[in-house]
Write an enzyme that holds these catalytic residues in place. Sequence first.
Site, PDB file in Angstrom:
ATOM      1  N   GLN A  78      44.550  37.694  38.919  1.00  0.00           N
ATOM      2  CA  GLN A  78      44.200  36.417  38.300  1.00  0.00           C
ATOM      3  C   GLN A  78      45.264  35.370  38.610  1.00  0.00           C
ATOM      4  OE1 GLN A  78      43.123  36.594  34.172  1.00  0.00           O
ATOM      5  NE2 GLN A  78      42.725  34.417  34.079  1.00  0.00           N
ATOM      6  N   PHE A  79      45.051  34.660  39.722  1.00  0.00           N
ATOM      7  CA  PHE A  79      46.038  33.666  40.144  1.00  0.00           C
ATOM      8  C   PHE A  79      46.161  32.526  39.150  1.00  0.00           C
ATOM      9  CE2 PHE A  79      42.308  31.509  41.654  1.00  0.00           C
ATOM     10  CZ  PHE A  79      42.649  30.159  41.673  1.00  0.00           C
ATOM     11  N   THR A  80      45.161  32.308  38.300  1.00  0.00           N
ATOM     12  CA  THR A  80      45.218  31.200  37.344  1.00  0.00           C
ATOM     13  C   THR A  80      46.333  31.373  36.319  1.00  0.00           C
ATOM     14  OG1 THR A  80      43.507  32.190  35.939  1.00  0.00           O
ATOM     15  CG2 THR A  80      42.787  30.594  37.620  1.00  0.00           C
TER      16      THR A  80
END
Length: 148
Positions: A78-80
């Site tokens: 989850q790069f967010t």
Amino acid sequence: MKALVQRVTTASVSVSGRVVGKIGRGLVVFVGVARDDSENDARYLANKIVNLRIFPTEASKIDLSALEIKGEILIVSQFTLLADLRKGRRPSFTEAAPPDKARELYDYFVDQVRSSGLKAETGIFQEHMLVEIHNDGPVTLMLESKIK
């Protein structure tokens, strides 16, 4: 490297309507990789997570780790988690690692968790995923490798 950890009774992740990872009692770990992260960061977080004492004893105290209860772990990229929200209304992801580096360190992190002997399932890197979580408690913790 950042990890958002949730204690769960069960969880699954689906891609295009197909379940690709499913666990029972254990942890869901959302992982974000930053530009300056290394294998040391991944090792540190993997070790910290499998040894976190966040499961209850029979006396209802939070004092057991996933290792001690033989919990299962669902790991989702989850790069967010690397979003910078300090300016404006649109998140900036300049601190997130480029996809090739992020995938390499994400895979290394997964390998480190699996080396603990615990069952570890994953989502699919860079895919749109639906995650179903039955958060237990709820217990949700944020960990960062740079804050040791």
